[in-house]
Design a protein around this motif. Structure first.
Motif, short mmCIF file in Angstrom:
data_model
loop_
_atom_site.label_atom_id
_atom_site.label_comp_id
_atom_site.label_asym_id
_atom_site.label_seq_id
_atom_site.Cartn_x
_atom_site.Cartn_y
_atom_site.Cartn_z
N GLY A 140 -6.48 1.21 6.81
CA GLY A 140 -5.05 1.33 6.55
C GLY A 140 -4.58 2.71 6.17
N GLY A 167 -6.09 -0.71 11.12
CA GLY A 167 -4.63 -0.67 11.13
C GLY A 167 -4.05 0.00 12.35
N VAL A 210 -2.72 -3.74 5.09
CA VAL A 210 -3.18 -3.37 6.43
C VAL A 210 -2.85 -1.91 6.71
N THR A 268 -1.95 -2.51 14.43
CA THR A 268 -0.74 -2.81 13.67
C THR A 268 0.27 -1.67 13.81
#
Lengths: 270, 363
Positions: free
Chosen positions: B212, B43, B20, B46
């Motif tokens: 990511g 990402g 990710v 995250t």
């Protein structure tokens, strides 16, 4: 077409099977055997005060135990993976698919003086207990039979609490105890209240459990009422009056409880 | 504005073998408005959740004010979050929602009341204390969510696509208001969005992410005018991305013409991506332009016309205030600083390749 019309069959159904019997109960409660209007049925009820208090006490204890078992169970279950939750739900529901009488008979043989439970105690070298035909046996029977009704509403409410609301509380400085106290518990209150309602009402009016597990030693309201209709005394007027009083007490209990819950969250099913 | 507040060092994150975050490096300065921009699944959320403490990176470190905070739980971080769907406490009124953090911090009652009132004024909802949060509109709920976070005076405010659920007009108003609030309270904002226009409007710094990886870090002007690669160019605004050959330093050939440009440092005859913004293509008479083409379609966009101009090599997207009829032959001219040259990604999957340039930007 007017969509409101679609509710007609249900309204008729309710009128026939809910409202009419209720009116009948009220009429019977205020009439004597000869058919005249009377308060006699109510004034004579004081002699059953012991049965009333015992019924409510046992039902309250059973409800409290159901809550003590059901809440943590629902809370931790809601955190598990979807598969575990599904399997656990099946196990919680499974006893409900069996006949109520059968389940209760099974408990009779478990709790007997020479039953499974006492044999287990003996095997462990512990003194045996006399449980069958006591209030304890009645409470065990109630808890066993009504526990799913506590778990299901609580579980479904906790399960639906948005994960981000919990994260928001953590984000604002709440540790796990405070998250529970200030967010999860208040949000789960509607489930708790309907769980209590759904356990308490059948528990306070049961007669099968007390008859089978209580062995007729302790009479509950259900037994008393049943006896007025099906027993040898046959007095449906007194039976109706007792039913009515019980109903009113239950309604008051629920109203008080809902009022208490309202501060936290909107009203709940009665 | 220059001191560093948060640093992510080699943050790597994978869920069940799916990468990710691919070892990202990033630092966030005190009091800046930084935006993590990228398509869904890039990402960015995250990254935000790692800063907030809701997720731990698989490897790598997160520093806050020089201290490693990987193992510090969210409730102990001086960071507050505005969640995507607001996540207001539906069992409390507006006052209690905003006061939540202050009550947890056990502030005196008078202080709580003063700060809640003050913050509600800041988000333009004075007098809403007693209202139920369920009775508020999306925009109002949004403001309460912001108030609930900033009332705690965090050092950093994280915002996860907070305007996503609002309609266009409200979104534009809130963009300006958010920027104003950020300047008033003087704290760091880390903002996540997939809306490039939102990012350009509000940010001091934009971090463009994809799959990511950080693609580019820079000011809105830098990112728009000097995109580092074809992904950034296509994600931020609209662009024509054409295959070209770098003949030598400052000379590039594409669409059948050799142009002077401002880029150097490529190998001789290296294949490159040439990025040209649609508003940088100037319409002129066919014989005067660098490229000749035929207008294939024209659409009125309000501020300008948008046309597709078919040339032998490439259909160019052109934005101009001039109107040209479909089928008309026209010329297109370019100045050297309208031409942006980008290295071709080495791997097949251009966007997944980590870009050494982007990483260097924050070193």
């Amino acid at each position: 077409m007017n969509k409101k019309g679609l509710s007609t069959p249900y309204v008729i159904w309710m009128a026939i099977f809910v409202v009419a019997p209720l009116i009948l109960v009220v009429v019977y409660a205020f009439t004597s055997k000869s058919g005249g209007f009377t308060f006699e049925n109510f004034s004579g009820m004081l002699q059953y005060a012991g049965i009333f208090s015992n019924s409510f006490l046992l039902a309250i204890i059973a409800t409290a135990i159901c809550l003590a078992i059901g809440y943590p169970l629902s809370y931790f279950l809601a955190k598990e993976s979807a598969t575990i939750r599904k399997v656990a739900m099946i196990f919680i529901m499974l006893p409900m698919w069996m006949n109520f009488l059968l389940r209760t008979y099974a408990w009779m043989s478990i709790l007997e003086d020479t039953g499974l439970f006492n044999r287990l105690l003996a095997l462990l070298g512990l003194p045996t207990l006399h449980i069958i035909n006591t209030n304890a046996a009645v409470v065990i029977g109630m808890v066993y039979n009504f526990l799913p009704f506590m778990i299901l509403p609580i579980f479904s409410v906790i399960e639906k609490i948005d994960r981000s609301v919990i994260e928001a509380a953590q984000d604002l400085g709440a540790n796990s105890v405070m998250v529970f106290k200030r967010v999860i518990f208040p949000l789960s209150l509607p489930g708790v209240l309907s769980g209590i309602t759904m356990v308490f009402i059948p528990a306070v009016s049961t007669f099968v459990i007390s008859k089978l597990l209580g062995g007729g030693m302790t009479w509950l309201l259900g037994d008393l009422i049943e006896n007025q209709f099906l027993g040898n005394v046959y007095n449906p007027h007194l039976g109706s009056a007792i039913s009515l009083v019980m109903m009113i007490i239950v309604m008051i209990c629920m109203a008080v409880m809902n009022r208490f819950g309202e501060g936290e969250e909107g009203a709940v099913v009665l | 504005m220059s001191n560093e507040l948060i640093r992510l060092k080699d943050c790597f994150m994978a869920f069940d073998d799916q990468v990710v975050l691919n070892s990202i490096n990033l630092y966030i300065k005190d009091r800046e408005f930084l935006t993590l921009l990228g398509p869904s699944g890039c990402g960015k959320t995250t990254t935000l959740r790692i800063i907030g403490g809701f997720q731990k990176p698989t490897s790598g470190s997160v520093f806050f004010d020089g201290v490693r905070i990987n193992d510090v739980p969210p409730h102990k971080r001086r960071i507050n979050t505005v969640f995507q769907k607001y996540a207001l406490f539906s069992h409390m009124n507006v006052f209690e929602n905003v006061a939540f953090g202050l009550r947890i911090a056990k502030l005196p009652k008078a202080e709580i009341k003063r700060r809640v009132t003050e913050t509600l004024k800041l988000v333009n909802l004075p007098g809403f204390e007693k209202r139920s949060v369920n009775s508020l509109s999306g925009g109002q709920q949004q403001r309460i969510a912001i108030a609930r976070a900033i009332v705690n005076r965090p050092q950093v405010l994280l915002l996860d696509e907070p305007l996503g659920a609002l309609d266009l007009k409200l979104r534009k108003e809130m963009q300006i208001e958010l920027k104003k609030i950020q300047q008033q309270v003087g704290i760091t904002f880390v903002y996540v969005t997939h809306d490039q226009e939102e990012a350009l409007t509000m940010s001091d710094t934009i971090v463009v992410m994809n799959q990511g990886n950080i693609q580019q870090i820079g000011t809105p002007t830098d990112i728009y005018n000097e995109p580092k690669n074809a992904f950034v160019a296509s994600f931020i605004g609209e662009s024509n991305i054409i295959d070209g050959i770098m003949n030598e330093d400052y000379m590039v050939t594409f669409a059948g013409h050799t142009f002077r440009c401002l880029d150097s440092g490529f190998a001789q005859n290296e294949l490159v991506d040439v990025v040209v913004r649609p508003e940088d293509l100037h319409i002129c008479a066919p014989e005067e332009g660098h490229i000749r083409g035929v207008v294939e379609s024209i659409v009125f966009k309000g501020v300008h016309y948008e046309m597709i101009v078919r040339t032998p090599a490439f259909p160019f997207l052109v934005q101009s205030t001039l109107h040209r009829a479909v089928g008309q032959e026209i010329g297109l001219s370019l100045t050297p600083d309208d031409i942006h040259i980008m290295r071709k990604p080495k791997q097949k999957d251009a966007q997944a390749a980590p870009l050494p340039d982007a990483q260097a930007a924050d070193a």
